[in-house]
Design a protein around this motif. Structure first.
Motif, mmCIF file in Angstrom:
data_model
loop_
_atom_site.group_PDB
_atom_site.id
_atom_site.type_symbol
_atom_site.label_atom_id
_atom_site.label_comp_id
_atom_site.label_asym_id
_atom_site.label_seq_id
_atom_site.Cartn_x
_atom_site.Cartn_y
_atom_site.Cartn_z
ATOM 1 N N TYR A 93 62.903 118.954 -11.563
ATOM 2 C CA TYR A 93 64.333 119.118 -11.275
ATOM 3 C C TYR A 93 64.558 120.061 -10.104
ATOM 4 O O TYR A 93 65.316 119.764 -9.175
ATOM 5 N N ARG A 94 63.909 121.214 -10.116
ATOM 6 C CA ARG A 94 64.100 122.191 -9.035
ATOM 7 C C ARG A 94 63.602 121.639 -7.702
ATOM 8 O O ARG A 94 64.220 121.871 -6.655
ATOM 9 N N ARG A 151 76.867 107.079 -22.888
ATOM 10 C CA ARG A 151 77.856 108.106 -23.201
ATOM 11 C C ARG A 151 77.265 109.184 -24.104
ATOM 12 O O ARG A 151 77.740 110.327 -24.115
ATOM 13 N N ALA A 152 76.234 108.802 -24.870
ATOM 14 C CA ALA A 152 75.569 109.777 -25.736
ATOM 15 C C ALA A 152 74.488 110.559 -24.996
ATOM 16 O O ALA A 152 73.923 111.497 -25.551
ATOM 17 N N PHE A 153 74.194 110.153 -23.750
ATOM 18 C CA PHE A 153 73.194 110.839 -22.929
ATOM 19 C C PHE A 153 73.840 111.250 -21.607
ATOM 20 O O PHE A 153 73.554 110.694 -20.551
ATOM 21 N N PRO A 154 74.738 112.224 -21.651
ATOM 22 C CA PRO A 154 75.493 112.598 -20.441
ATOM 23 C C PRO A 154 74.611 113.097 -19.301
ATOM 24 O O PRO A 154 74.945 112.887 -18.126
ATOM 25 N N MET A 155 73.499 113.739 -19.626
ATOM 26 C CA MET A 155 72.626 114.235 -18.558
ATOM 27 C C MET A 155 71.922 113.076 -17.846
ATOM 28 O O MET A 155 71.711 113.118 -16.634
ATOM 29 N N THR A 156 71.558 112.052 -18.615
ATOM 30 C CA THR A 156 70.950 110.867 -18.008
ATOM 31 C C THR A 156 71.938 110.199 -17.060
ATOM 32 O O THR A 156 71.584 109.813 -15.941
ATOM 33 N N LEU A 157 73.177 110.049 -17.496
ATOM 34 C CA LEU A 157 74.205 109.437 -16.661
ATOM 35 C C LEU A 157 74.473 110.287 -15.428
ATOM 36 O O LEU A 157 74.629 109.761 -14.317
ATOM 37 N N THR A 158 74.496 111.599 -15.599
ATOM 38 C CA THR A 158 74.735 112.493 -14.463
ATOM 39 C C THR A 158 73.636 112.346 -13.417
ATOM 40 O O THR A 158 73.913 112.301 -12.214
ATOM 41 N N PHE A 159 72.379 112.260 -13.874
ATOM 42 C CA PHE A 159 71.293 112.097 -12.911
ATOM 43 C C PHE A 159 71.381 110.752 -12.200
ATOM 44 O O PHE A 159 71.120 110.663 -10.996
ATOM 45 N N LEU A 160 71.735 109.695 -12.923
ATOM 46 C CA LEU A 160 71.878 108.391 -12.287
ATOM 47 C C LEU A 160 72.911 108.430 -11.171
ATOM 48 O O LEU A 160 72.708 107.856 -10.095
ATOM 49 N N VAL A 161 74.027 109.113 -11.402
ATOM 50 C CA VAL A 161 75.062 109.222 -10.373
ATOM 51 C C VAL A 161 74.552 110.040 -9.191
ATOM 52 O O VAL A 161 74.760 109.678 -8.027
ATOM 53 N N ALA A 162 73.869 111.150 -9.482
ATOM 54 C CA ALA A 162 73.308 111.970 -8.405
ATOM 55 C C ALA A 162 72.314 111.167 -7.577
ATOM 56 O O ALA A 162 72.342 111.198 -6.339
ATOM 57 N N TYR A 163 71.447 110.429 -8.265
ATOM 58 C CA TYR A 163 70.445 109.613 -7.572
ATOM 59 C C TYR A 163 71.105 108.544 -6.719
ATOM 60 O O TYR A 163 70.663 108.264 -5.596
ATOM 61 N N LEU A 164 72.172 107.952 -7.236
ATOM 62 C CA LEU A 164 72.905 106.937 -6.484
ATOM 63 C C LEU A 164 73.310 107.480 -5.113
ATOM 64 O O LEU A 164 73.153 106.807 -4.095
ATOM 65 N N PHE A 165 73.817 108.717 -5.089
ATOM 66 C CA PHE A 165 74.297 109.282 -3.831
ATOM 67 C C PHE A 165 73.149 109.710 -2.915
ATOM 68 O O PHE A 165 73.079 109.286 -1.756
ATOM 69 N N PHE A 190 76.190 116.807 -8.226
ATOM 70 C CA PHE A 190 75.900 116.245 -9.548
ATOM 71 C C PHE A 190 74.601 116.795 -10.124
ATOM 72 O O PHE A 190 74.491 116.989 -11.348
ATOM 73 N N LEU A 191 73.615 117.055 -9.279
ATOM 74 C CA LEU A 191 72.381 117.663 -9.776
ATOM 75 C C LEU A 191 72.648 119.046 -10.360
ATOM 76 O O LEU A 191 72.048 119.433 -11.371
ATOM 77 N N ARG A 192 73.536 119.788 -9.709
ATOM 78 C CA ARG A 192 73.853 121.129 -10.198
ATOM 79 C C ARG A 192 74.582 121.090 -11.540
ATOM 80 O O ARG A 192 74.565 122.076 -12.287
ATOM 81 N N ARG A 193 75.219 119.969 -11.851
ATOM 82 C CA ARG A 193 75.928 119.830 -13.127
ATOM 83 C C ARG A 193 74.982 119.408 -14.249
ATOM 84 O O ARG A 193 75.408 119.269 -15.394
ATOM 85 N N LEU A 194 73.729 119.203 -13.914
ATOM 86 C CA LEU A 194 72.759 118.660 -14.863
ATOM 87 C C LEU A 194 71.948 119.779 -15.501
ATOM 88 O O LEU A 194 71.450 120.668 -14.815
ATOM 89 N N ASP A 195 71.821 119.739 -16.810
ATOM 90 C CA ASP A 195 70.941 120.648 -17.545
ATOM 91 C C ASP A 195 69.680 119.864 -17.904
ATOM 92 O O ASP A 195 69.707 119.020 -18.819
ATOM 93 N N PRO A 196 68.572 120.073 -17.192
ATOM 94 C CA PRO A 196 67.386 119.228 -17.401
ATOM 95 C C PRO A 196 66.817 119.313 -18.809
ATOM 96 O O PRO A 196 66.448 118.288 -19.390
ATOM 97 N N GLU A 197 66.738 120.514 -19.370
ATOM 98 C CA GLU A 197 66.157 120.646 -20.704
ATOM 99 C C GLU A 197 67.032 119.958 -21.745
ATOM 100 O O GLU A 197 66.519 119.299 -22.655
ATOM 101 N N GLN A 198 68.334 120.096 -21.612
ATOM 102 C CA GLN A 198 69.226 119.426 -22.546
ATOM 103 C C GLN A 198 69.060 117.916 -22.460
ATOM 104 O O GLN A 198 68.991 117.224 -23.484
#
Length: 467
Positions: free
Chosen positions: A338-339, A269-283, A446-454
């Motif tokens: 990321y790109r 929950r403290a790493f929202p970008m990590t969680l977002t990528f995991l969900v994107a990768y899942l799909f 989900f990838l588009r919702r991800l800020d890689p640098e953040q």
């Protein structure tokens, strides 16, 4: 402290900063050999040989006549009647579910261990041992096949948790994409070479004086021997690295492992970008795995291509993926992982839509599409691993990569379920293939919702120049 272990601590001694660039590259080359070793199992056994062979063996036990394909008669598994022709799918699904629950616990243990390479080695050798036992699956003895492939599959996943965690110890953030890409490329090459040799044996079994069944059994055995033998190289050449940044825990080993798992899940929950990528990768990974599995069915049943064409295509994808992984790795150095991952997912969308319109019996267009699949498959898988490593806080590599593998293994049946349902209701594999675009669309969203640098900064890692 074991021999060869680099002590942790503050400053340059903590992590990979104490290794020179030459030394890191030497360690990365040693690390690549495990991709070469384990890919033989995933290509020869899980992707090509095991499923049809187990279905045949179970079919004999169920009383199906020779040539009755697929066999709809049932065998009893723990009192549950299962169609012999579907048994390999159920076995693979069961192994993935077991892995999804087990791997996070294994990852927690790996993070606390100063001997990651030996955990990788012993689980690899145990998995290879059970893989080699597949040689003794013959006649109607399908039970041995079920037990050995479940154990070998779960152990293979355990070994990869340690293997992926080692990547962070032997590479800087800037080097991660290149190191991961070379590993994937090496894996495609090794797996492709052994598969080619095994297909020569299988297709020319009469020339070699063996039956078709014996050719399959020898191929399954060769994968276990290849896996075990080449694992020796990274074991001899890789160093051990002391754990760093591990949260102190009390209790037994199992309690500490589950305790860290719970901590990691909370930390997500403290790493929202990590969680977002995991969900994107899942799909999008589910979409990739389903396309690879369904390609042979689609080419055979819908496009009416010969077995020779399909086998040649399988091999071509393996060797093209070798170049694709290296190409994407070089491009990531300029444009960032990321790109390139997002670009790869968009190309996958085009692939599945184009596949729907392929004309029957056109081997040339099928081969062209397979080349595109090979290129983008090698790139997206390699860069997904390296990009995720940048989103992991130090000291949590094993645990987070276990979640990464669990997300892949525990949900990889969704695509096949959708593929099967669409075929059942439409009566055609064309809309079934096109329906897989939903997985890539959701992955891209989900990838588009991800800020890689953040995400990289939140994890406490340095942002590569091209990120």
């Amino acid at each position: 402290m074991s021999a060869g272990t680099i002590p942790g601590g503050a400053g340059p001694a903590d992590g990979f900063a104490d290794l020179t660039a030459v030394d890191r590259r030497r360690q990365q080359r040693a690390w690549n050999w495990y991709d070469w070793a384990n890919s033989a199992y995933y290509t020869t056994v899980l992707s090509v040989m095991f499923g049809p062979y187990l279905a045949t063996v179970a079919g004999r036990a169920a009383g199906c006549a020779s040539g009755e394909d697929p066999c709809s008669r049932t065998v009893s598994v723990l009192g549950i009647p299962l169609a012999a022709g579907s048994l390999p799918l159920y076995v693979t699904t069961f192994a993935t579910i077991v892995s999804a629950f087990l791997l996070p616990v294994v990852g927690a243990f790996v993070d606390r261990s100063p001997r990651k390479k030996m955990h990788m080695a012993w689980t690899a050798w145990a998995g290879a041992f059970f893989c080699a036992l597949l040689f003794f699956v013959k006649g109607d003895d399908w039970q041995l096949g079920v037990v050995t492939v479940v154990l070998s599959s779960v152990l293979a996943g355990c070994s990869l948790v340690s293997y992926y965690a080692i990547l962070v110890d032997i590479s800087t953030e800037e080097e991660r994409d290149g190191a991961s890409s070379r590993g994937w490329a090496w894996g495609y090459l090794g797996g492709g070479i052994l598969l080619a040799l095994n297909l020569v044996l299988f297709l020319g079994h009469r020339s070699f004086g063996v039956s078709e069944g014996m050719a399959v059994r020898v191929s399954l055995l060769s994968a276990g021997l290849w896996w075990a033998g080449f694992t020796i190289i990274p074991v001899l050449r890789l160093r051990n690295y002391a754990p760093r940044g591990v949260v102190p825990a009390r209790g037994t080993l199992v309690e500490r492992s589950f305790g860290q798992l719970i901590t990691t899940l909370r930390e997500l929950r403290a790493f929202p970008m990590t969680l977002t990528f995991l969900v994107a990768y899942l799909f999008y990974n589910d979409g990739i795995q389903t396309v690879l599995y369904a390609a042979a069915i689609y080419g055979d049943k819908q496009l009416h291509l010969s077995q020779t064409v399909l086998i040649a295509t399988i091999l071509m994808i393996q060797f093209v993926a070798f170049g694709g992984a290296l190409f994407f790795g070089r491009m990531a150095a300029r444009h960032g992982a990321y790109r390139l991952i997002l670009t790869g997912v968009l190309i996958w969308m085009v692939v599945v839509i184009a596949a729907m319109f392929l004309p029957a019996r056109n081997a040339v267009l099928f081969a062209i599409l397979a080349i595109v699949i090979g290129v983008v498959m090698g790139g997206t898988q390699a860069l997904s691993r390296s990009f995720f490593s940048l989103l992991i806080p130090r000291g949590r590599e094993g645990e987070y990569f276990a979640l990464y593998n669990a997300a892949e293994r525990g949900t990889s049946w969704f695509g096949m379920l959708l593929f099967g349902l669409v075929f059942q209701f439409s009566g055609s594999y064309r809309p079934a293939v096109a329906a897989l675009v939903v997985f890539f669309v959701l992955g891209a969203v989900f990838l588009r919702r991800l800020d890689p640098e953040q995400g990289i900064r939140e994890a406490g890692n340095a942002v590569p120049g091209a990120a």
